[in-house]
Scaffold this active site. Structure first.
Site, PDB file in Angstrom:
ATOM      1  N   CYS A 196       4.525  -3.966  -2.102  1.00 35.08           N
ATOM      2  CA  CYS A 196       5.915  -3.989  -1.651  1.00 35.08           C
ATOM      3  C   CYS A 196       6.459  -5.386  -1.932  1.00 35.08           C
ATOM      4  O   CYS A 196       5.960  -6.375  -1.380  1.00 35.08           O
ATOM      5  CB  CYS A 196       5.994  -3.671  -0.159  1.00 35.08           C
ATOM      6  SG  CYS A 196       7.659  -3.829   0.521  1.00 35.08           S
ATOM      7  N   CYS A 223      22.041  -5.428   7.858  1.00 32.72           N
ATOM      8  CA  CYS A 223      21.690  -4.177   8.532  1.00 32.72           C
ATOM      9  C   CYS A 223      21.153  -4.525   9.918  1.00 32.72           C
ATOM     10  O   CYS A 223      20.300  -5.408  10.051  1.00 32.72           O
ATOM     11  CB  CYS A 223      20.652  -3.402   7.726  1.00 32.72           C
ATOM     12  SG  CYS A 223      21.242  -2.888   6.098  1.00 32.72           S
ATOM     13  N   GLY A 232      15.687  -8.454   0.726  1.00 32.61           N
ATOM     14  CA  GLY A 232      16.808  -8.443  -0.204  1.00 32.61           C
ATOM     15  C   GLY A 232      17.216  -7.051  -0.674  1.00 32.61           C
ATOM     16  O   GLY A 232      16.520  -6.058  -0.433  1.00 32.61           O
ATOM     17  N   GLU A 233      18.349  -6.992  -1.345  1.00 30.45           N
ATOM     18  CA  GLU A 233      18.905  -5.755  -1.915  1.00 30.45           C
ATOM     19  C   GLU A 233      18.755  -5.814  -3.432  1.00 30.45           C
ATOM     20  O   GLU A 233      19.446  -6.580  -4.106  1.00 30.45           O
ATOM     21  CB  GLU A 233      20.381  -5.629  -1.517  1.00 30.45           C
ATOM     22  CG  GLU A 233      21.184  -4.603  -2.294  1.00 30.45           C
ATOM     23  CD  GLU A 233      20.588  -3.199  -2.278  1.00 30.45           C
ATOM     24  OE1 GLU A 233      20.303  -2.674  -3.361  1.00 30.45           O
ATOM     25  OE2 GLU A 233      20.419  -2.634  -1.177  1.00 30.45           O
ATOM     26  N   SER A 290      14.413   0.633  -3.851  1.00 31.74           N
ATOM     27  CA  SER A 290      15.125   1.095  -2.658  1.00 31.74           C
ATOM     28  C   SER A 290      16.424   0.313  -2.496  1.00 31.74           C
ATOM     29  O   SER A 290      16.430  -0.912  -2.582  1.00 31.74           O
ATOM     30  CB  SER A 290      14.246   0.904  -1.425  1.00 31.74           C
ATOM     31  OG  SER A 290      14.952   1.233  -0.251  1.00 31.74           O
ATOM     32  N   SER A 300      18.206   3.993   1.403  1.00 34.89           N
ATOM     33  CA  SER A 300      18.037   3.790   2.843  1.00 34.89           C
ATOM     34  C   SER A 300      19.265   4.373   3.528  1.00 34.89           C
ATOM     35  O   SER A 300      20.303   3.738   3.587  1.00 34.89           O
ATOM     36  CB  SER A 300      17.920   2.286   3.159  1.00 34.89           C
ATOM     37  OG  SER A 300      16.695   1.783   2.698  1.00 34.89           O
ATOM     38  N   LEU A 301      19.118   5.576   4.039  1.00 34.38           N
ATOM     39  CA  LEU A 301      20.282   6.307   4.541  1.00 34.38           C
ATOM     40  C   LEU A 301      20.470   6.083   6.049  1.00 34.38           C
ATOM     41  O   LEU A 301      21.467   5.533   6.488  1.00 34.38           O
ATOM     42  CB  LEU A 301      20.108   7.790   4.213  1.00 34.38           C
ATOM     43  CG  LEU A 301      21.326   8.680   4.415  1.00 34.38           C
ATOM     44  CD1 LEU A 301      22.493   8.244   3.545  1.00 34.38           C
ATOM     45  CD2 LEU A 301      20.960  10.138   4.115  1.00 34.38           C
ATOM     46  N   HIS A 302      19.527   6.564   6.838  1.00 32.92           N
ATOM     47  CA  HIS A 302      19.451   6.321   8.297  1.00 32.92           C
ATOM     48  C   HIS A 302      20.564   6.941   9.124  1.00 32.92           C
ATOM     49  O   HIS A 302      20.486   6.932  10.348  1.00 32.92           O
ATOM     50  CB  HIS A 302      19.334   4.823   8.599  1.00 32.92           C
ATOM     51  CG  HIS A 302      18.311   4.125   7.778  1.00 32.92           C
ATOM     52  ND1 HIS A 302      17.023   4.589   7.626  1.00 32.92           N
ATOM     53  CD2 HIS A 302      18.374   2.997   7.009  1.00 32.92           C
ATOM     54  CE1 HIS A 302      16.350   3.783   6.821  1.00 32.92           C
ATOM     55  NE2 HIS A 302      17.141   2.820   6.423  1.00 32.92           N
ATOM     56  N   ASN A 323      10.267   0.030  13.412  1.00 31.21           N
ATOM     57  CA  ASN A 323       9.420  -1.096  13.796  1.00 31.21           C
ATOM     58  C   ASN A 323      10.280  -2.125  14.513  1.00 31.21           C
ATOM     59  O   ASN A 323      11.124  -2.767  13.897  1.00 31.21           O
ATOM     60  CB  ASN A 323       8.772  -1.706  12.548  1.00 31.21           C
ATOM     61  CG  ASN A 323       8.016  -0.642  11.777  1.00 31.21           C
ATOM     62  OD1 ASN A 323       7.073  -0.065  12.276  1.00 31.21           O
ATOM     63  ND2 ASN A 323       8.462  -0.349  10.565  1.00 31.21           N
TER      64      ASN A 323
END
Length: 351
Positions: free
Chosen positions: A109, A120, A167-168, A199, A222-224, A298
């Site tokens: 990762c 976020c 980061g994005e 992602s 990453s919807l959520h 988490n």
């Protein structure tokens, strides 16, 4: 190693650019391919390791170029064998990356930025400032170091790479794609593109650009929340990239690539864990072929979100499966060392 003003980061150059520099230095152009193999295939971090080059050429390279390699600053091993690493970059900045061993895969990762600008509300990295984008070679270095760690600790090669660290990635578009090109190239690490997942928190225009560029790696969103009001509350990026805009971008991406999407969905207690939320998600899943990964939350010190109860998560997943949606419930790895999803924030152990 900090570089002097006259030195160029050699891995920032294309093969043709490197060839040009060598010719200007009075060297033969074919040496560029040899150097490129040392840098990207064999991952050397010292010009003196390039044993098929003359000593005089190696000295010239040292004079004109630098290899701005990342190094492991600290490693922590979780009770579940996950290893969190902090990496020091050439300019002293620090990022984190994680090696995640599971029975069927060995996953790296990696981070794409120093910090993050997206804020976020549930993510520790989102509370940090974004200092800068990572260069392609700094992303590549994380993969190399985590791959070596996998072999050393577990005797198993890396099988997968996820761009899910700090980061994005789509706000560092060019370097993200160049790093993947080097990781997948035959004269690079030669990994299959389908073993890589990028992602994103959801940048609609960049998702379309991925489609235009015909990328072959996997895309995860990453919807959520499949409700604009709720998603705005936890992910401010949604205010400029609404679910309608994202759905349009994802349809465009799928039409261009025929690559199904993965939706990542954290089920928060009393926020997005109800049947109505599951129905909204099932409706959103109709836009393109997809699967859903339900992710355990988490906790972080800076936010007061709580993971949904186990029976709520199971009921949520069961509803999606009843609708014919492939749904996996992912258990978090590395929680005890703050290495799990959403916890990366340069929080190192102290002796």
């Amino acid at each position: 190693m900090l570089t002097t003003a006259k030195q160029i980061d050699i891995r920032s150059l294309t093969l043709d650019q490197l060839k040009e520099y060598l010719v200007q230095m009075g060297e033969q152009g074919f040496r560029a391919k040899q150097i490129y193999e040392w840098l990207w295939q064999k991952s050397v971090t010292d010009f003196d390791q390039m044993s098929n080059l003359s000593k005089s050429l190696r000295e010239k390279l040292k004079e004109h170029f630098s290899i701005n390699c990342a190094t492991i600053r600290q490693s922590q091993v979780s009770s579940d064998k996950t290893i969190k690493n902090s990496f020091t970059l050439h300019d002293g900045n620090v990022i984190e990356g994680v090696l995640i061993p599971t029975p069927d895969r060995m996953t790296a990762c990696v981070s794409s930025q120093v910090g993050c600008s997206l804020t976020c509300k549930f993510c520790a990295t989102g509370y940090m400032d974004r200092k800068r984008n990572l260069n392609a070679d700094e992303i590549y270095d994380q993969v190399v170091l985590l791959s070596k760690q996998a072999e050393q600790h577990y005797g198993i090669p890396l099988t997968n790479i996820v761009y899910m660290g700090m980061g994005e990635p789509l706000l560092n578009y060019a370097n993200t794609l160049k790093s993947i090109e080097r990781i997948t190239a035959p004269d690079g690490l030669n990994m299959a593109a389908k073993r890589i997942t990028v992602s994103t928190a959801g940048i609609a225009k960049m998702i379309k650009k991925l489609g235009d560029d015909g990328v072959r790696f996997n895309l995860a969103l990453s919807l959520h929340a499949a409700n604009d009001e709720k998603r705005n509350e936890i992910m401010p990026i949604n205010e400029q990239n609404s679910l309608k805009a994202l759905a349009e971008a994802l349809r465009y991406f799928y039409a261009k690539t025929k690559s199904p999407i993965t939706y990542e969905y954290i089920v928060f207690h009393h926020f997005n864990d109800g049947l109505e939320d599951a129905k909204e998600l099932a409706m959103f899943c109709k836009h393109v072929p997809c699967k859903v990964n339900i992710i355990e939350y988490n906790p972080i010190e800076l936010a007061d979100f709580v993971n949904a109860e186990a029976d709520k998560i199971e009921a949520f997943a069961a509803y999606l499966r009843e609708q014919g949606i492939v749904t996996n419930v992912r258990r978090s790895r590395g929680k005890d060392i703050d290495a799990a999803c959403g916890q990366l924030a340069i929080k190192e152990k102290t002796n």
